[in-house]
Design a protein around this motif. Structure first.
Motif, mmCIF file in Angstrom:
data_model
loop_
_atom_site.group_PDB
_atom_site.id
_atom_site.type_symbol
_atom_site.label_atom_id
_atom_site.label_comp_id
_atom_site.label_asym_id
_atom_site.label_seq_id
_atom_site.Cartn_x
_atom_site.Cartn_y
_atom_site.Cartn_z
ATOM 1 N N ASP A 49 -9.970 -169.797 26.220
ATOM 2 C CA ASP A 49 -10.719 -168.766 25.485
ATOM 3 C C ASP A 49 -12.220 -168.811 25.812
ATOM 4 N N ASP B 89 -8.577 -163.894 24.482
ATOM 5 C CA ASP B 89 -9.772 -164.116 23.658
ATOM 6 C C ASP B 89 -11.020 -164.201 24.538
ATOM 7 N N ASN C 227 -5.347 -162.667 20.531
ATOM 8 C CA ASN C 227 -5.340 -161.925 19.269
ATOM 9 C C ASN C 227 -6.627 -161.126 19.064
ATOM 10 N N HIS C 228 -7.750 -161.614 19.602
ATOM 11 C CA HIS C 228 -8.995 -160.853 19.432
ATOM 12 C C HIS C 228 -8.942 -159.529 20.203
ATOM 13 N N HIS D 96 -0.959 -166.800 24.773
ATOM 14 C CA HIS D 96 -2.144 -167.137 23.987
ATOM 15 C C HIS D 96 -1.846 -168.152 22.880
ATOM 16 N N HIS E 42 -6.221 -170.386 22.018
ATOM 17 C CA HIS E 42 -6.134 -170.071 20.596
ATOM 18 C C HIS E 42 -6.459 -171.182 19.609
HETATM 19 MN MN LIG Z 1 -6.972 -166.708 19.598
#
Ligand SMILES: [Mn+2]
Length: 305
Positions: free
Chosen positions: A7, A43, A73-74, A139, A258
């Protein structure tokens, strides 16, 4: 062979420093390595102030065939923020909490919304997972059932489909559970409406689980990232334990982002699994793994300090 990079969260200066350290050089607008390619674990955005620069570096590498990129997820949240719903709002409500998460990304593109839209259209084409003959990457959580569903076309391989996105923001639909699992991992709702405050200052009713530990234990103290919230006798209910994906040590190596390992020493989660997120925004420790065809070994990690 791939250099797998965790990330980045808008830390563009750290990304450039890491690429240099790995032997990549900027040729025209593209960072290249004579023999290797990069794989980014998602991310890319939020937190740091260099979001636009980060996206530019990564997309240029991706479009030149010098890198692969999977979603975090971002990125999912950004797409949902930017997608209108049917009642005049957006799939991810434009409230204070959601705005706070996207703050540095929106600020960096202030006055350049067209450019941000172009990145969002690119992000929508990125896959949810990566697999080749040597290893896998996702992720947050590799669930064989969901990956199989993607392969069969029962679930989408990216986030380009609006009908899917609309379902994916409705709690406990199959589409919602799918995104939660692959991009956010496995969580456990605390009993008796218990709450706690996470590292970003958000009030939470769910704890994140170290899903890979479920093969060894049902103790919440060992499974939850917030281990100090639990006593040794507290266990996860059997029905929930049964739902946690398993990843055998005989499978191909698996890389995750993550889980923000912070200042912990670089380590494997299990003999064939590693997380490459050491919270660059807070620690500066942007992390890469130089994949070869051998067993995972922490000596192949390159980390900024
Ligand atoms: Mn994440």
């Amino acid at each position: 062979m791939y250099d797998i990079i965790g990330d980045i969260h808008g830390c563009a200066a750290e990304l450039k420093a890491l690429l240099k350290q790995l032997g990549y050089e900027k040729q025209g607008s593209v960072w290249k390595h004579p023999e290797r390619k990069a794989l980014f674990l998602g991310d890319l955005i939020n937190r740091g102030k260099g979001v636009a620069k980060t996206l530019s570096i990564v997309r240029n590498m991706h479009e030149a065939g010098e890198a692969e990129v999977i979603l975090g997820n971002h990125e999912f949240n950004l797409i949902a923020w930017n997608t209108p719903n049917k009642t005049g709002g957006f799939l991810r409500p434009h409230n204070k909490h959601n705005l706070k998460q996207l703050r540095t990304t929106l600020a960096d593109f202030s006055g350049r919304e067209e450019e941000l839209n172009s990145y969002i259209n690119w992000i929508k084409t990125l896959p949810l997972y990566f697999e080749n003959d040597d290893f896998r990457a996702i992720h947050a959580c590799w669930d064989f059932n969901y990956i199989e569903a993607i392969r069969k076309g029962e679930m989408p391989k990216n986030l380009s489909d609006v009908a899917f996105l609309e379902q994916s923001v409705i709690p406990f639909t199959p589409e919602f559970d799918f995104i939660e699992c692959l991009l956010k991992g496995v969580e456990y709702k605390l009993p008796n409406n218990q709450q706690f405050i996470d590292n970003d200052g958000n009030r939470r009713t769910f704890v994140r689980l170290k899903w890979w530990e479920a093969a060894h234990t049902n103790q919440l103290k060992k499974l939850a990232f917030q281990s100090n919230m639990f006593q040794e006798h507290e266990i996860i209910p059997q029905w929930k334990h049964d739902q946690i994906p398993q990843y055998s040590t005989s499978e191909k190596p698996l890389f995750l982002g993550h889980y923000c390992m912070g200042k912990q020493p670089v380590h494997l989660l299990q003999s064939n699994m590693m997380c490459l997120d050491y919270c660059v925004y807070k620690t500066g420790r942007l992390t890469a793994y130089r994949m070869n065809n051998e067993m995972l070994n922490v000596n192949r990690v390159v980390q900024l300090s």
